[in-house]
Design a protein around this motif. Structure first.
Motif, PDB file in Angstrom:
ATOM      1  N   ALA A 264      -0.457 -23.511   0.787  1.00 19.86           N
ATOM      2  CA  ALA A 264      -1.376 -23.671   1.918  1.00 19.86           C
ATOM      3  C   ALA A 264      -1.303 -22.472   2.854  1.00 19.86           C
ATOM      4  CB  ALA A 264      -1.059 -24.962   2.675  1.00 19.86           C
ATOM      5  N   LEU A 265      -0.104 -21.994   3.129  1.00  9.59           N
ATOM      6  CA  LEU A 265       0.048 -20.810   3.983  1.00  9.59           C
ATOM      7  C   LEU A 265      -0.567 -19.576   3.328  1.00  9.59           C
ATOM      8  CD1 LEU A 265       3.701 -21.268   5.330  1.00  9.59           C
ATOM      9  CD2 LEU A 265       1.566 -21.477   6.623  1.00  9.59           C
ATOM     10  N   ASP A 266      -0.454 -19.495   2.019  1.00 12.73           N
ATOM     11  CA  ASP A 266      -1.050 -18.364   1.297  1.00 12.73           C
ATOM     12  C   ASP A 266      -2.574 -18.390   1.414  1.00 12.73           C
ATOM     13  OD1 ASP A 266      -1.023 -16.107  -0.600  1.00 12.73           O
ATOM     14  OD2 ASP A 266      -1.888 -17.564  -1.983  1.00 12.73           O
ATOM     15  N   ILE A 267      -3.176 -19.578   1.280  1.00  9.92           N
ATOM     16  CA  ILE A 267      -4.631 -19.708   1.433  1.00  9.92           C
ATOM     17  C   ILE A 267      -5.043 -19.360   2.860  1.00  9.92           C
ATOM     18  CG2 ILE A 267      -6.566 -21.336   1.411  1.00  9.92           C
ATOM     19  CD1 ILE A 267      -5.221 -22.756  -0.905  1.00  9.92           C
ATOM     20  N   MET A 268      -4.252 -19.785   3.835  1.00 13.86           N
ATOM     21  CA  MET A 268      -4.553 -19.476   5.235  1.00 13.86           C
ATOM     22  C   MET A 268      -4.525 -17.968   5.485  1.00 13.86           C
ATOM     23  SD  MET A 268      -2.463 -22.553   7.137  1.00 13.86           S
ATOM     24  CE  MET A 268      -2.741 -21.849   8.766  1.00 13.86           C
ATOM     25  N   ARG A 269      -3.576 -17.261   4.891  1.00 17.11           N
ATOM     26  CA  ARG A 269      -3.520 -15.798   5.039  1.00 17.11           C
ATOM     27  C   ARG A 269      -4.758 -15.146   4.440  1.00 17.11           C
ATOM     28  NH1 ARG A 269      -0.228 -13.031   2.291  1.00 17.11           N
ATOM     29  NH2 ARG A 269      -0.208 -11.230   3.706  1.00 17.11           N
ATOM     30  N   HIS A 270      -5.199 -15.654   3.300  1.00 17.31           N
ATOM     31  CA  HIS A 270      -6.400 -15.097   2.678  1.00 17.31           C
ATOM     32  C   HIS A 270      -7.664 -15.429   3.487  1.00 17.31           C
ATOM     33  CE1 HIS A 270      -3.788 -14.622  -0.861  1.00 17.31           C
ATOM     34  NE2 HIS A 270      -4.722 -13.836  -1.369  1.00 17.31           N
ATOM     35  N   MET A 271      -7.617 -16.503   4.278  1.00 19.87           N
ATOM     36  CA  MET A 271      -8.799 -16.942   5.016  1.00 19.87           C
ATOM     37  C   MET A 271      -9.012 -16.210   6.327  1.00 19.87           C
ATOM     38  SD  MET A 271      -8.958 -21.074   4.663  1.00 19.87           S
ATOM     39  CE  MET A 271     -10.264 -21.069   5.886  1.00 19.87           C
ATOM     40  N   VAL A 272      -7.992 -15.543   6.849  1.00 19.57           N
ATOM     41  CA  VAL A 272      -8.063 -14.990   8.204  1.00 19.57           C
ATOM     42  C   VAL A 272      -9.224 -14.016   8.351  1.00 19.57           C
ATOM     43  CG1 VAL A 272      -6.880 -13.555   9.914  1.00 19.57           C
ATOM     44  CG2 VAL A 272      -5.618 -15.344   8.695  1.00 19.57           C
ATOM     45  N   LEU A 273      -9.269 -12.989   7.541  1.00 16.18           N
ATOM     46  CA  LEU A 273     -10.313 -11.973   7.678  1.00 16.18           C
ATOM     47  C   LEU A 273     -11.706 -12.509   7.344  1.00 16.18           C
ATOM     48  CD1 LEU A 273      -8.559  -8.744   6.306  1.00 16.18           C
ATOM     49  CD2 LEU A 273      -8.724  -9.598   8.649  1.00 16.18           C
ATOM     50  N   PRO A 274     -11.902 -13.277   6.256  1.00 19.91           N
ATOM     51  CA  PRO A 274     -13.238 -13.851   6.025  1.00 19.91           C
ATOM     52  C   PRO A 274     -13.703 -14.769   7.153  1.00 19.91           C
ATOM     53  CG  PRO A 274     -11.909 -13.992   4.038  1.00 19.91           C
ATOM     54  CD  PRO A 274     -10.998 -13.551   5.128  1.00 19.91           C
ATOM     55  N   THR A 275     -12.790 -15.541   7.724  1.00 24.13           N
ATOM     56  CA  THR A 275     -13.162 -16.443   8.816  1.00 24.13           C
ATOM     57  C   THR A 275     -13.600 -15.669  10.042  1.00 24.13           C
ATOM     58  OG1 THR A 275     -11.640 -18.159   8.030  1.00 24.13           O
ATOM     59  CG2 THR A 275     -12.338 -18.275  10.323  1.00 24.13           C
ATOM     60  N   ILE A 276     -12.841 -14.651  10.419  1.00 25.81           N
ATOM     61  CA  ILE A 276     -13.205 -13.835  11.580  1.00 25.81           C
ATOM     62  C   ILE A 276     -14.540 -13.141  11.349  1.00 25.81           C
ATOM     63  CG2 ILE A 276     -12.544 -11.821  12.964  1.00 25.81           C
ATOM     64  CD1 ILE A 276      -9.634 -12.579  12.516  1.00 25.81           C
ATOM     65  N   THR A 277     -14.743 -12.637  10.142  1.00 25.16           N
ATOM     66  CA  THR A 277     -15.993 -11.943   9.831  1.00 25.16           C
ATOM     67  C   THR A 277     -17.190 -12.879   9.916  1.00 25.16           C
ATOM     68  OG1 THR A 277     -14.808 -10.450   8.344  1.00 25.16           O
ATOM     69  CG2 THR A 277     -17.188 -10.571   8.104  1.00 25.16           C
ATOM     70  N   LEU A 278     -17.080 -14.034   9.284  1.00 26.53           N
ATOM     71  CA  LEU A 278     -18.198 -14.978   9.262  1.00 26.53           C
ATOM     72  C   LEU A 278     -18.483 -15.555  10.641  1.00 26.53           C
ATOM     73  CD1 LEU A 278     -20.317 -16.520   7.645  1.00 26.53           C
ATOM     74  CD2 LEU A 278     -18.561 -18.197   7.041  1.00 26.53           C
ATOM     75  N   SER A 279     -17.447 -15.747  11.446  1.00 28.34           N
ATOM     76  CA  SER A 279     -17.625 -16.375  12.760  1.00 28.34           C
ATOM     77  C   SER A 279     -18.027 -15.383  13.840  1.00 28.34           C
ATOM     78  CB  SER A 279     -16.325 -17.072  13.187  1.00 28.34           C
ATOM     79  OG  SER A 279     -15.269 -16.140  13.319  1.00 28.34           O
ATOM     80  N   SER A 280     -18.008 -14.080  13.561  1.00 24.83           N
ATOM     81  CA  SER A 280     -18.232 -13.081  14.611  1.00 24.83           C
ATOM     82  C   SER A 280     -19.604 -13.217  15.263  1.00 24.83           C
ATOM     83  CB  SER A 280     -18.056 -11.671  14.026  1.00 24.83           C
ATOM     84  OG  SER A 280     -18.986 -11.439  12.974  1.00 24.83           O
ATOM     85  N   ILE A 281     -20.649 -13.335  14.461  1.00 26.04           N
ATOM     86  CA  ILE A 281     -22.001 -13.410  15.034  1.00 26.04           C
ATOM     87  C   ILE A 281     -22.231 -14.741  15.745  1.00 26.04           C
ATOM     88  CG2 ILE A 281     -22.948 -14.234  12.848  1.00 26.04           C
ATOM     89  CD1 ILE A 281     -25.524 -12.755  13.539  1.00 26.04           C
ATOM     90  N   PHE A 282     -21.665 -15.821  15.218  1.00 24.53           N
ATOM     91  CA  PHE A 282     -21.861 -17.137  15.830  1.00 24.53           C
ATOM     92  C   PHE A 282     -20.973 -17.311  17.059  1.00 24.53           C
ATOM     93  CE2 PHE A 282     -22.658 -17.321  11.293  1.00 24.53           C
ATOM     94  CZ  PHE A 282     -23.987 -17.696  11.298  1.00 24.53           C
ATOM     95  N   LEU A 283     -19.827 -16.648  17.064  1.00 23.93           N
ATOM     96  CA  LEU A 283     -18.984 -16.649  18.257  1.00 23.93           C
ATOM     97  C   LEU A 283     -19.738 -16.043  19.430  1.00 23.93           C
ATOM     98  CD1 LEU A 283     -15.235 -15.725  18.322  1.00 23.93           C
ATOM     99  CD2 LEU A 283     -16.752 -14.732  20.021  1.00 23.93           C
ATOM    100  N   ALA A 284     -20.507 -15.004  19.169  1.00 22.45           N
ATOM    101  CA  ALA A 284     -21.300 -14.380  20.225  1.00 22.45           C
ATOM    102  C   ALA A 284     -22.336 -15.359  20.782  1.00 22.45           C
ATOM    103  CB  ALA A 284     -21.985 -13.123  19.686  1.00 22.45           C
ATOM    104  N   LEU A 285     -22.996 -16.097  19.905  1.00 17.79           N
ATOM    105  CA  LEU A 285     -23.997 -17.067  20.348  1.00 17.79           C
ATOM    106  C   LEU A 285     -23.368 -18.173  21.197  1.00 17.79           C
ATOM    107  CD1 LEU A 285     -26.096 -17.486  17.082  1.00 17.79           C
ATOM    108  CD2 LEU A 285     -26.776 -16.272  19.141  1.00 17.79           C
ATOM    109  N   TYR A 286     -22.249 -18.705  20.732  1.00 21.89           N
ATOM    110  CA  TYR A 286     -21.609 -19.802  21.442  1.00 21.89           C
ATOM    111  C   TYR A 286     -21.046 -19.353  22.792  1.00 21.89           C
ATOM    112  CZ  TYR A 286     -21.925 -22.135  16.925  1.00 21.89           C
ATOM    113  OH  TYR A 286     -22.392 -22.674  15.760  1.00 21.89           O
ATOM    114  N   SER A 287     -20.502 -18.156  22.844  1.00 15.96           N
ATOM    115  CA  SER A 287     -19.938 -17.676  24.114  1.00 15.96           C
ATOM    116  C   SER A 287     -21.027 -17.450  25.155  1.00 15.96           C
ATOM    117  CB  SER A 287     -19.148 -16.381  23.877  1.00 15.96           C
ATOM    118  OG  SER A 287     -20.007 -15.335  23.440  1.00 15.96           O
TER     119      SER A 287
END
Length: 303
Positions: A184-207
């Motif tokens: 699970a920790l290994d999957i979480m490490r792999h998810m960090v950069l894709p999650t930040i990338t995908l959420s970047s544009i929507f984070l701007a909208l929500y903020s």
């Protein structure tokens, strides 16, 4: 009876819309240059006209467009999305295999974008003319204007190749041994950069939305009444104003869910995330028409 009529009407129009999407997708794939036979011939190193004709006959490509379209619609109505010649298995099985990875990435990015966006919006709304508020505005504009694939490539170069904090690609380390917690920790490490990338544009909208909503809420009568009663600023903001300010953000999150899934196609391709986006990209390169049509239909059904 009125509610039943409205529900029935909406279901009817939804079915018509899905049929229109099916016809449009099939038509575009039919008009695109090349077909399955060309791809198979290339993988074989070439083929003569007789072999090409036999391949097209095996896949039903020698029939007229209307016959092919009718056959395709009939299979879909029987919940048969076809068979992938590239992956050599049913398209439905392929989609179900890749769907969990896409949903994991999409939901994680959505939750992350909402949480961080609301926090930044509330902070900037409390001091709308402060330096922190201007910084949040800059981050929002940057996140909204930057293409997700460009953001992903920059994060890969910076945090995977240069600093080497996170894995370069994939969802898990296949050589890693250990129990559930380790994996699970290994999957979480792999998810960090894709999650930040995908959420970047929507984070701007929500903020931006949470900032505007919070500023409007802080100027309302009941908030001024709460301040007059002697409540602290923290109590006014987080116990009274935030509840009402979150309503438009939650509404937008529901409307933006389809956009998050669409953005996941590019993000999964950049990070080689084993989801529907990567499957769609590989199928396009391989001219795997049944898989492409299946993914398009499945995505349309969800959205």
């Amino acid at each position: 009876m009125n509610a039943l009529h409205v529900t029935t009407t909406r279901i009817f129009y939804a079915i018509l819309l899905l049929l229109a999407v099916l016809v449009l997708n099939f038509t575009m794939m039919h008009l695109a240059p090349g077909d399955v036979a060309d791809t198979i011939a290339q993988s074989m190193g070439g083929a003569d006209e007789e072999t090409m004709a036999q391949i097209r006959a095996d896949y039903g490509l020698d029939k007229s467009f209307l016959v092919q379209l009718g056959s395709y619609l009939g299979r879909v109505l029987r919940f048969d999305l076809g068979y992938s010649f590239y992956y050599n298995q049913p398209v439905t099985s392929l989609i179900l295999q890749r769907l969990p990875a896409t949903l994991l990435l999409v939901f994680t990015a959505q939750i992350f974008a909402m949480f961080i966006g609301v926090v930044l919006g509330v902070i900037s709304a409390r001091r709308p003319n402060g330096i922190l508020s201007h910084f949040v505005t800059f981050i929002a504009l940057f996140g909204y204007s930057a293409p997700v694939f460009w953001t992903g490539i920059l994060l890969l170069i910076g945090f995977s190749l240069k600093i080497q904090w996170f894995p370069v690609a994939g969802m898990r380390d296949v050589t890693l041994e250990g129990g559930f917690a380790v994996r699970a920790l290994d999957i979480m490490r792999h998810m960090v950069l894709p999650t930040i990338t995908l959420s970047s544009i929507f984070l701007a909208l929500y903020s931006r939305l949470s900032r505007a909503s919070m500023m409007e809420t802080l100027g309302s009568d009941y908030v001024r009444t709460a301040k007059a009663k002697g409540l602290t600023e923290r109590e006014v903001v987080y116990k009274h104003a935030l509840k009402n300010a979150l309503s438009p953000v939650i509404t937008l999150a529901g409307l933006q869910f389809s956009a998050v899934i669409s953005g996941a196609v590019l993000v999964e391709t950049v990070f080689a995330w084993p989801g529907l986006g990567t499957l769609a990209f590989q199928s396009i390169l391989a001219r795997d028409t049944p898989t492409i049509l299946g993914i398009l239909f499945f995505s349309s059904s969800l959205l």
